[in-house]
Motif scaffolding. Structure first.
Motif, mmCIF file in Angstrom:
data_model
loop_
_atom_site.group_PDB
_atom_site.id
_atom_site.type_symbol
_atom_site.label_atom_id
_atom_site.label_comp_id
_atom_site.label_asym_id
_atom_site.label_seq_id
_atom_site.Cartn_x
_atom_site.Cartn_y
_atom_site.Cartn_z
ATOM 1 N N LYS A 62 48.997 39.560 25.155
ATOM 2 C CA LYS A 62 50.039 39.713 24.260
ATOM 3 C C LYS A 62 51.164 39.860 25.020
ATOM 4 O O LYS A 62 51.331 40.326 26.490
ATOM 5 C CB LYS A 62 49.809 41.127 23.289
ATOM 6 C CG LYS A 62 48.709 41.080 22.510
ATOM 7 C CD LYS A 62 48.452 42.332 21.923
ATOM 8 C CE LYS A 62 47.263 42.300 20.784
ATOM 9 N NZ LYS A 62 46.962 43.560 20.171
ATOM 10 N N PRO A 63 52.445 39.736 24.396
ATOM 11 C CA PRO A 63 53.724 39.864 25.282
ATOM 12 C C PRO A 63 53.799 41.381 25.878
ATOM 13 O O PRO A 63 53.841 42.156 25.189
ATOM 14 C CB PRO A 63 54.904 39.386 24.343
ATOM 15 C CG PRO A 63 54.357 38.551 23.270
ATOM 16 C CD PRO A 63 52.782 38.982 23.321
ATOM 17 N N GLY A 64 54.016 41.321 27.130
ATOM 18 C CA GLY A 64 54.285 42.684 27.853
ATOM 19 C C GLY A 64 52.747 43.288 28.272
ATOM 20 O O GLY A 64 52.796 44.234 28.951
ATOM 21 N N GLN A 65 51.798 42.529 27.887
ATOM 22 C CA GLN A 65 50.252 42.954 28.411
ATOM 23 C C GLN A 65 49.847 42.470 29.839
ATOM 24 O O GLN A 65 50.273 41.129 29.929
ATOM 25 C CB GLN A 65 49.306 42.780 27.284
ATOM 26 C CG GLN A 65 47.963 43.518 27.659
ATOM 27 C CD GLN A 65 47.044 43.002 26.596
ATOM 28 O OE1 GLN A 65 47.182 42.173 25.704
ATOM 29 N NE2 GLN A 65 45.751 43.805 26.380
ATOM 30 N N GLY A 66 49.279 43.200 30.681
ATOM 31 C CA GLY A 66 48.625 42.653 31.741
ATOM 32 C C GLY A 66 47.193 42.886 31.788
ATOM 33 O O GLY A 66 46.623 43.696 31.166
ATOM 34 N N THR A 67 46.592 42.318 32.947
ATOM 35 C CA THR A 67 45.065 42.532 33.117
ATOM 36 C C THR A 67 44.858 42.514 34.489
ATOM 37 O O THR A 67 45.435 41.611 35.415
ATOM 38 C CB THR A 67 44.255 41.654 32.250
ATOM 39 O OG1 THR A 67 42.883 41.855 32.201
ATOM 40 C CG2 THR A 67 44.621 39.905 32.778
ATOM 41 N N LEU A 68 43.862 43.291 35.031
ATOM 42 C CA LEU A 68 43.300 42.942 36.351
ATOM 43 C C LEU A 68 42.298 41.646 36.252
ATOM 44 O O LEU A 68 41.561 41.448 35.470
ATOM 45 C CB LEU A 68 42.430 44.038 36.892
ATOM 46 C CG LEU A 68 41.683 43.864 38.332
ATOM 47 C CD1 LEU A 68 42.696 43.984 39.327
ATOM 48 C CD2 LEU A 68 40.707 45.026 38.322
ATOM 49 N N THR A 69 42.492 40.744 37.115
ATOM 50 C CA THR A 69 41.766 39.682 37.340
ATOM 51 C C THR A 69 41.518 39.212 38.627
ATOM 52 O O THR A 69 41.652 40.070 39.714
ATOM 53 C CB THR A 69 42.399 38.297 36.513
ATOM 54 O OG1 THR A 69 41.459 37.386 36.321
ATOM 55 C CG2 THR A 69 43.674 37.953 37.384
ATOM 56 N N LEU A 70 40.525 38.305 38.865
ATOM 57 C CA LEU A 70 40.122 37.828 40.186
ATOM 58 C C LEU A 70 40.176 36.625 40.574
ATOM 59 O O LEU A 70 40.024 35.591 39.596
ATOM 60 C CB LEU A 70 38.295 38.180 40.081
ATOM 61 C CG LEU A 70 37.999 39.476 39.867
ATOM 62 C CD1 LEU A 70 36.565 39.477 39.801
ATOM 63 C CD2 LEU A 70 38.515 40.652 41.019
ATOM 64 N N LEU A 71 40.735 36.000 41.584
ATOM 65 C CA LEU A 71 40.929 34.806 42.100
ATOM 66 C C LEU A 71 39.809 34.440 42.814
ATOM 67 O O LEU A 71 39.228 35.252 43.805
ATOM 68 C CB LEU A 71 42.139 34.973 43.185
ATOM 69 C CG LEU A 71 42.918 33.721 43.459
ATOM 70 C CD1 LEU A 71 43.186 32.915 42.448
ATOM 71 C CD2 LEU A 71 43.921 33.900 44.721
ATOM 72 N N THR A 72 38.824 33.515 42.387
ATOM 73 C CA THR A 72 37.394 33.165 42.997
ATOM 74 C C THR A 72 37.722 31.844 43.595
ATOM 75 O O THR A 72 38.425 30.899 43.456
ATOM 76 C CB THR A 72 36.655 33.242 41.932
ATOM 77 O OG1 THR A 72 37.049 32.361 40.784
ATOM 78 C CG2 THR A 72 36.248 34.539 41.317
#
Length: 358
Positions: A62-72
């Motif tokens: 959503k606008p303003g929302q972030g997440t931890l993610t992985l570059l693989t």
């Protein structure tokens, strides 16, 4: 001060590591994390660009929302862990590890050029902002004193751009690396010292360095790139499959998808686990073997370890064979050629205090 990824960083301040760590848990500390790479991704194809590189569902943010993610990579290994935020403005905001900055930028720029060559609209901008992390249970009270926005409305992993103590253009993201309620503040570099000094005017706020940052994140069960995760370790082995969005799992359209999803189905050979020492003493460090007690031999490594100031015992993180990864399993950890009994323990070692707005 110690060298790190081309930067000179504070290991600790005058209060020392132990007191700094405990102060963060009980009150609030300010960390200078400007060494982290901050990148903005613009263009109508920015989500497609990012999803071609990472495992997360960026489109659902959503606008303003972030997440931890992985570059693989294509072998399923973790090239970096990073936070991607879908800003309220017109771009994605990406925070990456300093030690991976050069390789991350090369990957980002190479992929952007590939997409641009096929007519896609995407372009990158590397931010020269400073980055400050304010962490601990007193954070909200300290920061709210300098905000016109209502911090109570900002949930964990959400972000706004605002003015703090008269400094405009600050991006405040409710996240951090300590397990406590906290924020990371991206601030124009020319006014970073001014903002830091205003925050430090609060008696509750101490400066904290790398030593406290490391022990706090380990108590919170958080990985350090280069120690606990790297290009030879997959999300399934690291216990980070939760970073894969449902749509992304089905589409299998991220680097290394075939390897990662096969491991998710069949279970990986090894697994990241937490360890607590059954004796007092100094914590185990990197690459010490793990053994069953007594034999037979169980291959494994300790990837991070330290005495836990909050718990008063040694804690560690490492990898063992899946068959021996159940919580409660006793192992022997070798530290400086001496064997010490340890117990596989669920993480986080210390409960996290992330804030979710009501």
């Amino acid at each position: 001060m110690v060298p790190f990824a081309g930067w000179s960083l504070p290991l600790q301040y005058e209060q020392g590591h132990l007191q700094s760590h405990l102060h963060t848990r009980r009150h609030c500390s300010l960390f200078d994390v400007t060494h982290m790479l901050q990148t903005r991704v613009y263009g109508r194809d920015r989500v497609r660009f990012m999803e071609s590189l990472v495992v997360g569902d960026i489109a659902e943010l959503k606008p303003g929302q972030g997440t931890l993610t992985l570059l693989t990579n294509e072998k399923g290994g973790i090239t970096d862990d990073l936070i991607v935020t879908n800003t309220l403005e017109d771009h994605l905001y990406v925070v990456s590890n300093a030690g991976c900055a050069d390789k991350d930028l090369a990957i980002f720029r190479g992929r952007a050029q590939e997409l641009q060559a096929t007519g896609s609209d995407v372009h990158l901008e590397v931010s020269d902002n400073a980055l400050l992390a304010l962490q601990g249970p007193s954070m909200a009270r300290v920061l709210q004193a300098g905000l016109s926005d209502d911090l109570a409305k900002l949930s964990f992993m959400n972000s706004i751009t605002t003015t703090i103590f008269g400094v405009p253009g600050c991006r405040v993201t409710r996240c951090g690396y300590t397990g406590e309620d906290g924020v990371e503040i991206s601030v124009p570099a020319g006014r970073a010292v001014e903002l830091a000094e205003r925050l430090l005017d609060a008696p509750d706020v101490w400066l904290a360095g790398l030593a406290a940052r490391d022990s706090l994140r380990l108590e919170a069960g958080l990985c350090l790139y280069g120690n606990d995760i790297d290009e030879t370790i997959t999300p399934a082995e690291a216990g980070l499959m939760w970073t894969l969005g449902k749509r992304r799992r089905a589409a299998m359209d991220f680097p290394g998808a075939a390897v990662i999803m096969a491991q998710a189905k069949e279970k990986p050979r090894r697994k990241r686990v937490g360890l607590t020492s059954l004796r007092h003493g100094r914590g185990g460090r990197c690459c010490q073997p793990l053994l069953t007690s007594p034999c037979p031999h169980v291959p494994g490594t300790v990837t991070s370890g330290c005495p836990s100031p909050s718990l008063g015992k040694n804690i560690a993180m490492g990898y063992v064979e899946m068959a021996h990864s159940r919580a409660g399993t006793e192992l022997t950890v070798e530290v400086r050629k001496k064997q010490h009994p340890a117990l596989i323990t669920k993480m986080p070692f210390v409960p996290t205090q992330y804030y979710m707005a009501k």
